[in-house]
Write a protein that holds these residues in place. Structure first.
Motif, short mmCIF file in Angstrom:
data_model
loop_
_atom_site.label_atom_id
_atom_site.label_comp_id
_atom_site.label_asym_id
_atom_site.label_seq_id
_atom_site.Cartn_x
_atom_site.Cartn_y
_atom_site.Cartn_z
N THR A 86 0.22 7.78 5.45
CA THR A 86 0.40 6.86 6.57
C THR A 86 -0.45 7.32 7.74
O THR A 86 -1.15 6.51 8.37
N LYS A 127 3.56 10.66 1.37
CA LYS A 127 3.66 9.36 2.01
C LYS A 127 3.34 9.41 3.50
O LYS A 127 2.56 8.60 4.01
N SER A 128 3.94 10.36 4.20
CA SER A 128 3.71 10.44 5.64
C SER A 128 2.28 10.84 5.95
O SER A 128 1.66 10.32 6.89
N GLU A 149 6.89 1.79 6.30
CA GLU A 149 6.78 2.94 5.39
C GLU A 149 8.18 3.36 4.94
O GLU A 149 9.08 3.54 5.75
N LEU A 190 4.23 0.54 2.64
CA LEU A 190 3.84 1.74 1.89
C LEU A 190 5.08 2.37 1.28
O LEU A 190 6.04 2.67 2.00
N THR A 191 5.04 2.58 -0.02
CA THR A 191 6.17 3.26 -0.64
C THR A 191 5.71 4.10 -1.82
O THR A 191 4.58 3.97 -2.28
#
Lengths: 321, 321
Positions: free
Chosen positions: B67, B63-64, B149, B55-56
């Motif tokens: 996730t 992003k977090s 991630e 994941l980017t």
């Protein structure tokens, strides 16, 4: 096929101040032109005169504006200035950086300034390999100061700053938490602190926190006689430029007086030699058995018949036989 | 001195679901413990079962939170989930990332979830070396899915995403310019696009731009039968999680049907073997003549009696003699 280049003539023209010759030489080394070694050998006798200054800081700190301000100040002293602007090679960063670069165009028509954006992605050996090569070109071409500018994100990018004789860390008000959390790393790389946007609220707090950090760290680092100065600037207005140049000059004098300049340059040369050697070895590893050896071993790892460390041993054996 | 470890027992406990054993194994490989090779050999037979998802996305994309949402959705399907959170190892980034990590704590007490922050700076060989090692531990410990991630800044960080079977690129409304400027790089790494914050203004525009990019690129890439899906999410509300998991599953099926899964894993193994071999060679180079050889050659470069390429040749000669 690459066209054969008259290296001696190109170096001569670059040393005579022709910007296009400088650009061409950097392209040759960046692209690992077949005459790369010839170029390096021709440049080497002319190197060692440029002062290398690294500039880094977190995104949004005003890095490009600060670089531009510094170029103007150095030009006012009659110095020729080369700039290597290192872009973090992320697929997401294109837009923002393009905007950044535009701010430096005021210097684009000045023959005493040479600005090069290093587009690093996919380069063999990456930044550790390419940046010292480009630096050598600018040094040999007679630039008095070379600014290596990079945003402080990512391992490769920050490592590039270690190439410098003097490293300037840019900060700005309102980043206090970040400073606290990351103080060890920042203190380690900074020779000069610049607090940019010093006309904004919080500038005093940032300077005070920095001072505390520096004085705490000094108790722990014995024999480190350089006290990192903190300079306030407002780069968009050109305020503080003279003080930054003064701090750079003072640090350079300190480096020379303490034989630290030679030590840092030897460290930079060691890193460069290491990067070239690793790149050569890497190319050899990848080429083993016509490019099949690594793939075979990787298949073995996927099939779980060999672990990657044993596979690496077998790969290296191929180098020696 | 490092204490001797009962590797077989530790691997057994990790495979039995003991989180502390998993953590200990990752620490062993990260720290290059003397028994590192023993650990790798003990893990290898148990690997190859985990699906690796990268994941980017640019900073600020959520992003977090994404996730965290994905962890919940995978847990609801009964999957055990490992997370490697790769921090860009910049001295400036400490504060922000700490905050990010806290958002994942809701999963900290779930025995079916293991989250590890990779603190990469200063590691021998860096991310390219350490991440596949940690991945192998989680794979062998029986995690069904491993999420890798990383924020999309910096060369080393984005390269890590290439370890994945499937790479998810996160975008958000209002980043349109960035997408356009950087489309080649983003299209190259993405298997699945997620437009997060899809309840915000501009989401439709972002999705439309992405669709155009994808369909333009498809005309240029022959034989590429996977059409990158675009999933809309609002990660803070958990909206779109099921659709992301569905897209991941579809891509996995496509990978297996096209023998692409094996090809990607072989590529990953090749990268890992290469990184280990280069790290070994690097250690040898640095140790030549009791650590003096590289320093001697660097002095020669500083004194301009040898150019760095010739110095690198001489350094490599030392390996073979």
């Amino acid at each position: 096929m690459a066209v054969a280049v008259d290296v001696a003539e190109l170096v001569e023209r670059a040393r005579g101040g022709q910007q296009r010759a400088v650009a061409r030489l950097i392209s040759l080394v960046e692209d690992a032109h077949p005459q790369l070694r010839e170029v390096a050998a021709a440049l080497t006798p002319h190197t060692g005169n440029a002062t290398v200054v690294g500039l880094t800081g977190p995104p949004g700190v005003g890095k490009s504006t600060s670089t531009s301000m510094l170029i103007s100040a150095l030009r006012a002293e009659g110095k020729r200035v080369g700039v290597l602007a290192i872009d973090p090679s992320s697929p997401f960063s294109g837009g923002a950086l393009l905007g950044d670069r535009i701010r430096m165009t005021e210097h684009a028509v000045d023959p005493g300034v040479f600005i090069r954006s290093m587009a690093t992605r996919g380069h063999l050996g990456g930044l550790a390999w390419a940046t010292p090569q480009a630096l050598r070109v600018l040094d040999a071409a007679g630039f008095d100061v070379v600014l290596v500018e990079t945003v402080g994100v990512g391992q490769s990018e920050v490592d590039v700053v270690r190439l410098a004789d003097t490293t300037v860390v840019l900060l700005a008000p309102g980043m206090g938490d970040g400073i606290q959390a990351a103080k060890a790393g920042v203190l380690e790389i900074a020779d000069v602190f610049v607090v940019n946007k010093a006309d904004r609220d919080g500038a005093d707090t940032t300077v005070r926190e920095l001072k505390q950090m520096i004085s705490l760290a000094r108790r722990e680092v014995r024999g480190h006689s350089w006290r990192q100065p903190i300079v306030r600037t407002v780069a968009v207005k050109g305020e503080g430029a003279a003080q930054v140049v003064e701090a750079l000059t003072e640090h350079h004098t300190w480096l020379e007086a303490n034989d630290e300049l030679r030590r840092r340059r030897a460290g930079r040369a060691a890193g460069e030699v290491e990067a070239i050697a690793l790149q050569s070895l890497h190319a050899e590893l990848v080429d083993l058995r016509g490019g099949r050896r690594l793939a075979e071993l990787a298949e073995g790892v996927v099939d779980r018949v060999v672990d990657p460390f044993s596979a690496a041993d077998q790969l290296i054996e191929g180098l020696r036989s």
